[in-house]
Design an enzyme around this catalytic site. Structure first.
Site, PDB file in Angstrom:
ATOM      1  N   ARG A   1       0.862  -1.184   0.000  1.00 49.13           N
ATOM      2  CA  ARG A   1       0.000   0.000   0.000  1.00 49.13           C
ATOM      3  C   ARG A   1       0.897   1.232   0.000  1.00 49.13           C
ATOM      4  O   ARG A   1       1.882   1.297   0.743  1.00 49.13           O
ATOM      5  CB  ARG A   1      -0.871  -0.009   1.256  1.00 49.13           C
ATOM      6  CG  ARG A   1      -1.842   1.146   1.324  1.00 49.13           C
ATOM      7  CD  ARG A   1      -2.641   1.131   2.624  1.00 49.13           C
ATOM      8  NE  ARG A   1      -2.051   2.000   3.608  1.00 49.13           N
ATOM      9  CZ  ARG A   1      -2.720   2.508   4.663  1.00 49.13           C
ATOM     10  NH1 ARG A   1      -3.991   2.207   4.849  1.00 49.13           N
ATOM     11  NH2 ARG A   1      -2.121   3.283   5.518  1.00 49.13           N
TER      12      ARG A   1
ATOM     13  N   TYR B   1      -2.882  11.639   7.400  1.00 49.21           N
ATOM     14  CA  TYR B   1      -3.078  10.388   8.123  1.00 49.21           C
ATOM     15  C   TYR B   1      -2.527   9.227   7.296  1.00 49.21           C
ATOM     16  O   TYR B   1      -2.787   9.142   6.097  1.00 49.21           O
ATOM     17  CB  TYR B   1      -4.572  10.184   8.388  1.00 49.21           C
ATOM     18  CG  TYR B   1      -4.871   8.941   9.171  1.00 49.21           C
ATOM     19  CD1 TYR B   1      -4.673   8.903  10.538  1.00 49.21           C
ATOM     20  CD2 TYR B   1      -5.350   7.794   8.541  1.00 49.21           C
ATOM     21  CE1 TYR B   1      -4.947   7.765  11.272  1.00 49.21           C
ATOM     22  CE2 TYR B   1      -5.628   6.649   9.257  1.00 49.21           C
ATOM     23  CZ  TYR B   1      -5.417   6.645  10.626  1.00 49.21           C
ATOM     24  OH  TYR B   1      -5.685   5.507  11.345  1.00 49.21           O
TER      25      TYR B   1
ATOM     26  N   ASP C   1      -5.248   3.831   0.013  1.00 51.58           N
ATOM     27  CA  ASP C   1      -6.391   4.059   0.907  1.00 51.58           C
ATOM     28  C   ASP C   1      -6.741   5.549   0.881  1.00 51.58           C
ATOM     29  O   ASP C   1      -5.928   6.393   1.273  1.00 51.58           O
ATOM     30  CB  ASP C   1      -5.975   3.629   2.324  1.00 51.58           C
ATOM     31  CG  ASP C   1      -7.110   3.662   3.334  1.00 51.58           C
ATOM     32  OD1 ASP C   1      -8.196   4.163   2.991  1.00 51.58           O
ATOM     33  OD2 ASP C   1      -6.892   3.177   4.469  1.00 51.58           O
TER      34      ASP C   1
ATOM     35  N   HIS D   1      -9.254   6.765   2.588  1.00 48.50           N
ATOM     36  CA  HIS D   1      -9.769   7.018   3.935  1.00 48.50           C
ATOM     37  C   HIS D   1     -11.050   7.851   3.982  1.00 48.50           C
ATOM     38  O   HIS D   1     -11.178   8.781   4.803  1.00 48.50           O
ATOM     39  CB  HIS D   1      -8.680   7.626   4.826  1.00 48.50           C
ATOM     40  CG  HIS D   1      -8.597   6.927   6.149  1.00 48.50           C
ATOM     41  ND1 HIS D   1      -9.469   7.205   7.163  1.00 48.50           N
ATOM     42  CD2 HIS D   1      -7.785   5.930   6.581  1.00 48.50           C
ATOM     43  CE1 HIS D   1      -9.178   6.404   8.184  1.00 48.50           C
ATOM     44  NE2 HIS D   1      -8.177   5.622   7.853  1.00 48.50           N
TER      45      HIS D   1
ATOM     46  N   GLU E   1      -9.121   1.953  -1.753  1.00 46.56           N
ATOM     47  CA  GLU E   1      -9.871   1.629  -0.538  1.00 46.56           C
ATOM     48  C   GLU E   1     -10.591   2.850   0.015  1.00 46.56           C
ATOM     49  O   GLU E   1     -10.060   3.965  -0.004  1.00 46.56           O
ATOM     50  CB  GLU E   1      -8.845   1.107   0.471  1.00 46.56           C
ATOM     51  CG  GLU E   1      -9.330   0.915   1.873  1.00 46.56           C
ATOM     52  CD  GLU E   1      -8.171   0.476   2.776  1.00 46.56           C
ATOM     53  OE1 GLU E   1      -7.165  -0.051   2.266  1.00 46.56           O
ATOM     54  OE2 GLU E   1      -8.287   0.671   3.990  1.00 46.56           O
TER      55      GLU E   1
ATOM     56  N   GLU F   1     -13.948  -1.498   6.271  1.00 42.39           N
ATOM     57  CA  GLU F   1     -13.291  -1.575   7.593  1.00 42.39           C
ATOM     58  C   GLU F   1     -14.145  -0.919   8.672  1.00 42.39           C
ATOM     59  O   GLU F   1     -13.961  -1.212   9.844  1.00 42.39           O
ATOM     60  CB  GLU F   1     -11.863  -1.009   7.560  1.00 42.39           C
ATOM     61  CG  GLU F   1     -11.780   0.474   7.323  1.00 42.39           C
ATOM     62  CD  GLU F   1     -10.349   1.005   7.332  1.00 42.39           C
ATOM     63  OE1 GLU F   1      -9.512   0.468   6.593  1.00 42.39           O
ATOM     64  OE2 GLU F   1     -10.082   1.952   8.084  1.00 42.39           O
TER      65      GLU F   1
ATOM     66  N   ARG G   1     -13.507  -5.482   3.372  1.00 40.48           N
ATOM     67  CA  ARG G   1     -12.446  -5.091   4.311  1.00 40.48           C
ATOM     68  C   ARG G   1     -12.708  -5.487   5.764  1.00 40.48           C
ATOM     69  O   ARG G   1     -11.865  -5.258   6.626  1.00 40.48           O
ATOM     70  CB  ARG G   1     -12.276  -3.570   4.243  1.00 40.48           C
ATOM     71  CG  ARG G   1     -11.670  -3.072   2.968  1.00 40.48           C
ATOM     72  CD  ARG G   1     -10.166  -3.229   2.960  1.00 40.48           C
ATOM     73  NE  ARG G   1      -9.523  -2.364   3.917  1.00 40.48           N
ATOM     74  CZ  ARG G   1      -8.406  -2.677   4.577  1.00 40.48           C
ATOM     75  NH1 ARG G   1      -7.818  -3.837   4.393  1.00 40.48           N
ATOM     76  NH2 ARG G   1      -7.861  -1.837   5.435  1.00 40.48           N
TER      77      ARG G   1
ATOM     78  N   GLU H   1      -4.390  -7.052   5.050  1.00 44.85           N
ATOM     79  CA  GLU H   1      -3.480  -5.999   5.501  1.00 44.85           C
ATOM     80  C   GLU H   1      -2.677  -6.583   6.664  1.00 44.85           C
ATOM     81  O   GLU H   1      -3.241  -7.220   7.551  1.00 44.85           O
ATOM     82  CB  GLU H   1      -4.317  -4.812   5.973  1.00 44.85           C
ATOM     83  CG  GLU H   1      -3.510  -3.633   6.455  1.00 44.85           C
ATOM     84  CD  GLU H   1      -4.432  -2.477   6.887  1.00 44.85           C
ATOM     85  OE1 GLU H   1      -5.618  -2.733   7.154  1.00 44.85           O
ATOM     86  OE2 GLU H   1      -3.951  -1.342   6.938  1.00 44.85           O
TER      87      GLU H   1
ATOM     88  N   TRP I   1     -12.777  11.507   7.145  1.00 48.00           N
ATOM     89  CA  TRP I   1     -11.427  10.937   7.017  1.00 48.00           C
ATOM     90  C   TRP I   1     -11.506   9.435   7.186  1.00 48.00           C
ATOM     91  O   TRP I   1     -12.522   8.927   7.642  1.00 48.00           O
ATOM     92  CB  TRP I   1     -10.459  11.526   8.050  1.00 48.00           C
ATOM     93  CG  TRP I   1     -10.685  11.031   9.423  1.00 48.00           C
ATOM     94  CD1 TRP I   1     -11.655  11.442  10.287  1.00 48.00           C
ATOM     95  CD2 TRP I   1      -9.961  10.006  10.087  1.00 48.00           C
ATOM     96  NE1 TRP I   1     -11.561  10.755  11.439  1.00 48.00           N
ATOM     97  CE2 TRP I   1     -10.530   9.871  11.367  1.00 48.00           C
ATOM     98  CE3 TRP I   1      -8.861   9.197   9.726  1.00 48.00           C
ATOM     99  CZ2 TRP I   1     -10.072   8.938  12.283  1.00 48.00           C
ATOM    100  CZ3 TRP I   1      -8.395   8.281  10.627  1.00 48.00           C
ATOM    101  CH2 TRP I   1      -9.000   8.162  11.901  1.00 48.00           C
TER     102      TRP I   1
HETATM  103  C1  CS2 Z   1      -6.484   2.315   8.010  1.00 44.48           C
HETATM  104  C2  CS2 Z   1      -6.439   2.191   9.506  1.00 44.48           C
HETATM  105  O1  CS2 Z   1      -5.326   0.312   7.966  1.00 44.48           O
HETATM  106  C3  CS2 Z   1      -6.113   1.014   7.365  1.00 44.48           C
HETATM  107  O2  CS2 Z   1      -6.564   0.743   6.280  1.00 44.48           O
HETATM  108  O3  CS2 Z   1      -7.638   2.782   7.461  1.00 44.48           O
HETATM  109  O4  CS2 Z   1      -5.238   2.787   9.923  1.00 44.48           O
HETATM  110  C4  CS2 Z   1      -7.584   2.810  10.278  1.00 44.48           C
HETATM  111  O5  CS2 Z   1      -7.599   4.171  10.148  1.00 44.48           O
HETATM  112  C5  CS2 Z   1      -7.477   2.448  11.727  1.00 44.48           C
HETATM  113  O6  CS2 Z   1      -7.480   1.073  11.865  1.00 44.48           O
HETATM  114  C6  CS2 Z   1      -8.591   3.065  12.547  1.00 44.48           C
HETATM  115  O7  CS2 Z   1      -8.552   2.558  13.817  1.00 44.48           O
HETATM  116 MG    MG Z   2      -8.156   1.808   5.601  1.00 38.07          MG
END
Ligand code: CS2
Ligand code: MG
Length: 419
Positions: free
Chosen positions: A151, A163, A226, A228, A252, A278, A299, A355, A419
């Protein structure tokens, strides 16, 4: 009926070995121990309370073998279904019961889920950097560690922090390759840290990043990204389209995930594969996305989607539509949660990728996970159960400290942003 299989005892631990985790331990009358991961990053105490105050008192005395019945009892019985806290609490109990069942049968859990469908689970690592050189170094670092899919997250010119990209703006020159993005341990504070965002700058920059990465590493390396949840539907469509020449494995979390209708628009505009989920916690979150063939990867991890029992059903449903697993595996999923996702990943036919952000040594010392990482594949190990333990004494020496995920604001005027 097997003797001593009723649930005798259940405890919740909230400790911070490397980062905050919520861990459930269930013990049967015969002394079999099962573990579950109940961690929701930044909201740990809510799940601990849900378990301690509401679920554990009603599972004592139940037959640990009847996993489906217990799942339905907790899910349907609560009346208030779904949501991350509820589903993570149920997931932790479900995981612990599967751990117990596999230990009672003396087999690694994947054997009870259908046996091994592959030699190991393909994993991707996180590369990132402030400039192209840092990104290239970071990709190489991950390749040297064995990753065969990567990634890529990048700093955006004009933003002080993004982030997923550690150390922007700090003097990271030359030291960036192994830098981790582990948000929580680095950002402990009594209030969320605030980050800034500029979608225009991001959309203009990302195609340049992936062009540079492809020029440096060639066409073969599977690359992921990602977003986000930060984009509008049409911005998401544009990003997917603009990255098509660089052949991404997936894009993602393009848009805020609660409005799944937007994937129709995104899908009309781009052939870049899409991953989402996720922040989902129920099979119903996926229903339209599967049936209308709007996504390519699921995810959800075991720990946030109601457990092995529930995620298995989601994966089987996805399989009908040739949609694969792409399980969330950041460090805020504990080694117990990772192990559970890996056992399921070994067994299902429609496995895609996982991941795999590696935990630090404090975390590994407490959980002693038996999974191994070699040549880009993780294997959950062959000992009975999940193959993870919990050293309570050591864990107790790492006191829980509140920690928050960040809040995102638009750089231009400070409006709170997705985000
Ligand atoms: C992220 C994570 O791993 C990912 O794909 O989106 O860092 C996510 O932000 C965190 O797990 C949130 O707790
Ligand atoms: Mg993510």
């Amino acid at each position: 009926m097997a003797i001593g299989m009723n649930i005798a005892k259940a405890d919740v631990f909230v400790h911070s070995p490397g980062r905050n985790f919520v861990t459930l331990k269930i013990v049967t009358e015969s002394g079999l121990v099962g573990y579950g991961d109940a961690t929701v990053n930044g909201r740990e105490l809510s799940v601990a309370s849900y378990l301690r105050d509401h679920l554990l008192p009603i599972i004592i005395g139940r037959d640990a073998q009847n996993i489906e019945d217990t799942w339905q009892y907790l899910y349907r019985g609560s009346y208030w279904r779904r949501g991350p806290i509820t589903m993570t609490a149920i997931a932790a109990i479900d995981m612990a019961l599967w751990d117990i069942k596999a230990k009672a049968a003396n087999v690694p859990l994947y054997q009870l889920l259908g046996g091994a469908s592959r030699v190991g689970c393909l994993a991707y690592g996180h590369a990132s950097g402030s400039d192209f050189k840092e990104i290239f170094d970071s990709i190489r670092y991950h390749q040297e560690k064995g990753y065969r899919a990567i990634r890529v997250q990048a700093a955006v010119p004009s933003l002080n922090s993004v982030y997923g990209v550690p150390g922007i703006g700090k003097s990271s020159k030359g030291k960036s390759a192994g830098k981790r993005h582990d948000y929580e341990p680095a950002q402990r504070s009594s209030k969320p840290v605030e980050e800034e965002w500029d979608t225009r700058a991001y959309l203009n920059h990302m195609p340049k990043v992936f062009e540079a990465v492809r020029n440096e590493f060639g066409p073969e390396l599977p690359l992921l990204h990602d977003a986000h949840h930060r984009l509008t539907p049409i911005e998401a469509a544009r990003l997917g389209k603009s990255l098509e020449p660089y052949d991404l494995f997936w894009l993602e979390d393009l848009t805020p995930a609660e409005n799944t209708d937007v994937f129709r628009l995104i899908r009309q505009h781009t052939t870049t594969p899409i991953a989402v989920g996720e922040v989902f916690n129920s099979i119903f979150d996926y229903k339209a996305l599967f049936e209308e063939q709007l996504i390519d990867y699921v995810r959800s991890p075991v720990s946030h989607a109601g457990g092995i029992t529930a995620l298995r059903k989601i994966f089987d449903y996805a399989a009908i539509y040739q949609i694969k697993s792409g399980v969330h595996g950041p460090t805020d999923v504990s080694p117990i949660g990772h192990a559970a996702s890996l056992h399921l990943g070994m067994a299902i036919h429609n496995y895609g990728i996982s991941e795999y952000m590696q935990h630090n040594s404090e975390t590994n010392d407490v959980f002693e996970p038996e999974y191994t990482f070699k040549d880009g594949l993780i294997h959950p190990g062959t000992s009975a159960g999940l193959g993870v333990s919990y050293n309570e004494k050591l864990a107790a020496s790492f006191e829980y400290k509140p920690a928050y995920l960040p809040v995102n604001r638009l750089k231009i005027d400070g409006t709170v942003h997705d985000w």
